[in-house]
Design a protein around this motif. Sequence first.
Motif, PDB file in Angstrom:
ATOM      1  N   ILE A   1       0.797  -1.232   0.000  1.00  0.00           N
ATOM      2  CA  ILE A   1       0.000   0.000   0.000  1.00  0.00           C
ATOM      3  C   ILE A   1       0.828   1.280   0.000  1.00  0.00           C
ATOM      4  O   ILE A   1       0.280   2.361  -0.223  1.00  0.00           O
ATOM      5  CB  ILE A   1      -0.965   0.044   1.211  1.00  0.00           C
ATOM      6  CG1 ILE A   1      -0.175   0.131   2.528  1.00  0.00           C
ATOM      7  CG2 ILE A   1      -1.895  -1.160   1.207  1.00  0.00           C
ATOM      8  CD1 ILE A   1      -1.057   0.344   3.748  1.00  0.00           C
ATOM      9  N   SER A   2       2.136   1.200   0.244  1.00  0.00           N
ATOM     10  CA  SER A   2       2.935   2.421   0.402  1.00  0.00           C
ATOM     11  C   SER A   2       3.260   3.075  -0.936  1.00  0.00           C
ATOM     12  O   SER A   2       3.523   2.398  -1.929  1.00  0.00           O
ATOM     13  CB  SER A   2       4.241   2.119   1.140  1.00  0.00           C
ATOM     14  OG  SER A   2       3.982   1.625   2.430  1.00  0.00           O
ATOM     15  N   ASP A   3       3.265   4.402  -0.940  1.00  0.00           N
ATOM     16  CA  ASP A   3       3.749   5.181  -2.079  1.00  0.00           C
ATOM     17  C   ASP A   3       5.230   5.501  -1.926  1.00  0.00           C
ATOM     18  O   ASP A   3       5.939   5.705  -2.908  1.00  0.00           O
ATOM     19  CB  ASP A   3       2.974   6.505  -2.174  1.00  0.00           C
ATOM     20  CG  ASP A   3       1.471   6.289  -2.288  1.00  0.00           C
ATOM     21  OD1 ASP A   3       1.025   5.819  -3.331  1.00  0.00           O
ATOM     22  OD2 ASP A   3       0.765   6.596  -1.301  1.00  0.00           O
ATOM     23  N   HIS A   4       5.685   5.533  -0.678  1.00  0.00           N
ATOM     24  CA  HIS A   4       7.012   6.052  -0.349  1.00  0.00           C
ATOM     25  C   HIS A   4       7.534   5.281   0.854  1.00  0.00           C
ATOM     26  O   HIS A   4       6.778   5.048   1.815  1.00  0.00           O
ATOM     27  CB  HIS A   4       6.872   7.557  -0.034  1.00  0.00           C
ATOM     28  CG  HIS A   4       8.122   8.248   0.365  1.00  0.00           C
ATOM     29  ND1 HIS A   4       8.108   9.431   1.097  1.00  0.00           N
ATOM     30  CD2 HIS A   4       9.427   7.964   0.156  1.00  0.00           C
ATOM     31  CE1 HIS A   4       9.349   9.835   1.298  1.00  0.00           C
ATOM     32  NE2 HIS A   4      10.171   8.946   0.743  1.00  0.00           N
ATOM     33  N   VAL A   5       8.787   4.874   0.813  1.00  0.00           N
ATOM     34  CA  VAL A   5       9.384   4.114   1.911  1.00  0.00           C
ATOM     35  C   VAL A   5      10.691   4.779   2.330  1.00  0.00           C
ATOM     36  O   VAL A   5      11.542   5.083   1.491  1.00  0.00           O
ATOM     37  CB  VAL A   5       9.652   2.650   1.510  1.00  0.00           C
ATOM     38  CG1 VAL A   5      10.283   1.884   2.669  1.00  0.00           C
ATOM     39  CG2 VAL A   5       8.355   1.970   1.065  1.00  0.00           C
ATOM     40  N   VAL A   6      10.834   5.004   3.644  1.00  0.00           N
ATOM     41  CA  VAL A   6      12.066   5.537   4.226  1.00  0.00           C
ATOM     42  C   VAL A   6      12.625   4.464   5.153  1.00  0.00           C
ATOM     43  O   VAL A   6      11.898   3.920   5.990  1.00  0.00           O
ATOM     44  CB  VAL A   6      11.800   6.839   5.015  1.00  0.00           C
ATOM     45  CG1 VAL A   6      13.078   7.351   5.653  1.00  0.00           C
ATOM     46  CG2 VAL A   6      11.180   7.898   4.115  1.00  0.00           C
ATOM     47  N   VAL A   7      13.906   4.147   5.002  1.00  0.00           N
ATOM     48  CA  VAL A   7      14.513   3.055   5.762  1.00  0.00           C
ATOM     49  C   VAL A   7      15.576   3.599   6.712  1.00  0.00           C
ATOM     50  O   VAL A   7      16.455   4.362   6.297  1.00  0.00           O
ATOM     51  CB  VAL A   7      15.150   2.003   4.832  1.00  0.00           C
ATOM     52  CG1 VAL A   7      15.586   0.775   5.638  1.00  0.00           C
ATOM     53  CG2 VAL A   7      14.181   1.585   3.733  1.00  0.00           C
ATOM     54  N   LEU A   8      15.475   3.198   7.988  1.00  0.00           N
ATOM     55  CA  LEU A   8      16.454   3.591   9.007  1.00  0.00           C
ATOM     56  C   LEU A   8      17.268   2.392   9.467  1.00  0.00           C
ATOM     57  O   LEU A   8      16.764   1.268   9.509  1.00  0.00           O
ATOM     58  CB  LEU A   8      15.747   4.185  10.234  1.00  0.00           C
ATOM     59  CG  LEU A   8      14.913   5.455  10.079  1.00  0.00           C
ATOM     60  CD1 LEU A   8      14.399   5.891  11.442  1.00  0.00           C
ATOM     61  CD2 LEU A   8      15.702   6.554   9.418  1.00  0.00           C
ATOM     62  N   GLU A   9      18.501   2.657   9.829  1.00  0.00           N
ATOM     63  CA  GLU A   9      19.341   1.667  10.498  1.00  0.00           C
ATOM     64  C   GLU A   9      20.175   2.399  11.532  1.00  0.00           C
ATOM     65  O   GLU A   9      20.909   3.334  11.206  1.00  0.00           O
ATOM     66  CB  GLU A   9      20.251   0.937   9.511  1.00  0.00           C
ATOM     67  CG  GLU A   9      21.077  -0.156  10.197  1.00  0.00           C
ATOM     68  CD  GLU A   9      22.054  -0.827   9.251  1.00  0.00           C
ATOM     69  OE1 GLU A   9      22.394  -1.995   9.514  1.00  0.00           O
ATOM     70  OE2 GLU A   9      22.475  -0.191   8.270  1.00  0.00           O
ATOM     71  N   TYR A  10      20.028   1.996  12.795  1.00  0.00           N
ATOM     72  CA  TYR A  10      20.736   2.644  13.898  1.00  0.00           C
ATOM     73  C   TYR A  10      20.544   4.166  13.875  1.00  0.00           C
ATOM     74  O   TYR A  10      21.480   4.932  14.101  1.00  0.00           O
ATOM     75  CB  TYR A  10      22.224   2.299  13.866  1.00  0.00           C
ATOM     76  CG  TYR A  10      22.502   0.825  14.010  1.00  0.00           C
ATOM     77  CD1 TYR A  10      22.138   0.143  15.171  1.00  0.00           C
ATOM     78  CD2 TYR A  10      23.110   0.112  12.985  1.00  0.00           C
ATOM     79  CE1 TYR A  10      22.378  -1.220  15.309  1.00  0.00           C
ATOM     80  CE2 TYR A  10      23.359  -1.249  13.109  1.00  0.00           C
ATOM     81  CZ  TYR A  10      22.993  -1.901  14.277  1.00  0.00           C
ATOM     82  OH  TYR A  10      23.232  -3.251  14.403  1.00  0.00           O
ATOM     83  N   GLY A  11      19.309   4.602  13.598  1.00  0.00           N
ATOM     84  CA  GLY A  11      18.979   6.014  13.645  1.00  0.00           C
ATOM     85  C   GLY A  11      19.369   6.827  12.429  1.00  0.00           C
ATOM     86  O   GLY A  11      19.104   8.027  12.373  1.00  0.00           O
ATOM     87  N   THR A  12      19.989   6.193  11.434  1.00  0.00           N
ATOM     88  CA  THR A  12      20.449   6.892  10.236  1.00  0.00           C
ATOM     89  C   THR A  12      19.666   6.415   9.018  1.00  0.00           C
ATOM     90  O   THR A  12      19.422   5.208   8.868  1.00  0.00           O
ATOM     91  CB  THR A  12      21.957   6.635  10.007  1.00  0.00           C
ATOM     92  OG1 THR A  12      22.684   7.122  11.144  1.00  0.00           O
ATOM     93  CG2 THR A  12      22.449   7.342   8.751  1.00  0.00           C
ATOM     94  N   LYS A  13      19.287   7.337   8.158  1.00  0.00           N
ATOM     95  CA  LYS A  13      18.563   6.964   6.937  1.00  0.00           C
ATOM     96  C   LYS A  13      19.523   6.294   5.958  1.00  0.00           C
ATOM     97  O   LYS A  13      20.572   6.843   5.630  1.00  0.00           O
ATOM     98  CB  LYS A  13      17.935   8.203   6.289  1.00  0.00           C
ATOM     99  CG  LYS A  13      17.075   7.877   5.067  1.00  0.00           C
ATOM    100  CD  LYS A  13      16.354   9.102   4.530  1.00  0.00           C
ATOM    101  CE  LYS A  13      17.283  10.049   3.795  1.00  0.00           C
ATOM    102  NZ  LYS A  13      16.550  11.141   3.122  1.00  0.00           N
ATOM    103  N   ILE A  14      19.128   5.121   5.472  1.00  0.00           N
ATOM    104  CA  ILE A  14      19.961   4.419   4.489  1.00  0.00           C
ATOM    105  C   ILE A  14      19.288   4.299   3.126  1.00  0.00           C
ATOM    106  O   ILE A  14      19.949   3.936   2.152  1.00  0.00           O
ATOM    107  CB  ILE A  14      20.374   3.024   4.995  1.00  0.00           C
ATOM    108  CG1 ILE A  14      19.148   2.143   5.240  1.00  0.00           C
ATOM    109  CG2 ILE A  14      21.232   3.138   6.240  1.00  0.00           C
ATOM    110  CD1 ILE A  14      19.496   0.677   5.529  1.00  0.00           C
ATOM    111  N   ALA A  15      17.974   4.592   3.061  1.00  0.00           N
ATOM    112  CA  ALA A  15      17.281   4.536   1.767  1.00  0.00           C
ATOM    113  C   ALA A  15      16.023   5.380   1.844  1.00  0.00           C
ATOM    114  O   ALA A  15      15.426   5.552   2.915  1.00  0.00           O
ATOM    115  CB  ALA A  15      16.941   3.101   1.380  1.00  0.00           C
ATOM    116  N   ASP A  16      15.588   5.884   0.689  1.00  0.00           N
ATOM    117  CA  ASP A  16      14.439   6.786   0.621  1.00  0.00           C
ATOM    118  C   ASP A  16      13.939   6.770  -0.821  1.00  0.00           C
ATOM    119  O   ASP A  16      14.633   7.226  -1.723  1.00  0.00           O
ATOM    120  CB  ASP A  16      14.877   8.192   1.038  1.00  0.00           C
ATOM    121  CG  ASP A  16      13.716   9.184   1.135  1.00  0.00           C
ATOM    122  OD1 ASP A  16      12.665   8.944   0.523  1.00  0.00           O
ATOM    123  OD2 ASP A  16      13.890  10.211   1.818  1.00  0.00           O
TER     124      ASP A  16
END
Length: 294
Positions: free
Chosen positions: A237-252
Motif C-alpha cells: 500500500i505504500s507510495d514512499h518508503v524511508v529506511v532507518l538503520e541505527y537512527g540513520t537513513k539508508i534509503a528513501d
Amino acid sequence: MTTSLRKWDSDPVLTVEHLTMRFGGLVAVNDLSFSVGRGDITALIGPNGAGKTTVFNCITGFYKPTTGMMSMRPRDGSVHLLERLPDFIVARKAKVARTFQNIRLFSGMTLLENLLVAQHNPLMIASGMTILGVLGIGGYKAKEREAIERARYWLDKIGLSGRADDPAGDLPYGAQRRLEIARAMCTGPDLLCLDEPAAGLNPRESAELNSLLLSIREQDGTSILLIEHDMSVVMGISDHVVVLEYGTKIADGTPTETRNDPRVIAAYLGVDDEEVEEIEHELDEVTGSEGGRA
C-alpha cells in the motif's frame, strides 16, 4: 512513480530536516531528513532499534528533539514547527494524530464512547467548559450531534456499527486495532501516524487493514505515516518508503527502489558492510538476466 510525480518532493504535508535525538551518549536518531507527501502513504521501516518510534515521538510532541526542524502543513495553509509545540497542540492545531504499538483503548467504555472521547476538545469548547452543556443551550447540542454522526460514520467504515454499544474490551484483537485507527481519525487529522498497526494481525485482518488505510487516503484525503514490520503491508500500500538503520537513513524512495537497495537488504539480513558490494553485484546479475529474458 516518476520523479516528477513524487508528492514527497513536490507537495509535502510534513518535512523533517536534520532531526537528531540524543539520550545522554546514545544517538537514537542521527541527522534524519525526509518528507511525507500530501495524500501519500509513507512507510518508515528498519530493523528493531533503528529509531523509528523515537522519530514518531518527536513528530507528535512526546519528545523534544536535540536538533532539527519538523514542518507540518495542514490543508488550511498554515505551517507549524512541531519541535516548538507541546503534544496537545500538535494534535489540535497541527492536525497530527497517532496510534501506539500497544492498544490504548478504554476497554470498559463502549465503541461509541471511545470515538466520542477523541472529540472531547471541540465538545468542551462548545459546552462553555460544561456550563452550556449542562443547560443544553448555545451550540452544544449541534456539536454533540455532529460528534455522534462522525463516530457512527467511522464505526460503519470499520465494519463495527452493529457493536456500537458493546465494551471495546470485548472486541477481537484485529477489530480493536481498527477501532483505535477510527478513534484517531475522529480528531480530523491531516497526518495520521500509525505505529505498527499490523502487529499481531492474521492475513485476513492484515488485508482488512490495507483496505481501511487505502480508503482513508483515497476517500478522506488523509496522509499516512506508518511504522511497520509486515512487508506485505508496506509493499502493498505504500507510495514512499524511508529506511532507518541505527537512527540513520539508508534509503528513501518508492517501494521498488528500497526493496532492491543493497543497503536495505544488508540491514535486514544483518550482514557486514563489506558484503554490501557482493549483494549489489548479485542484484545486478539478477536484473541483467531478467532483462535478457525480456
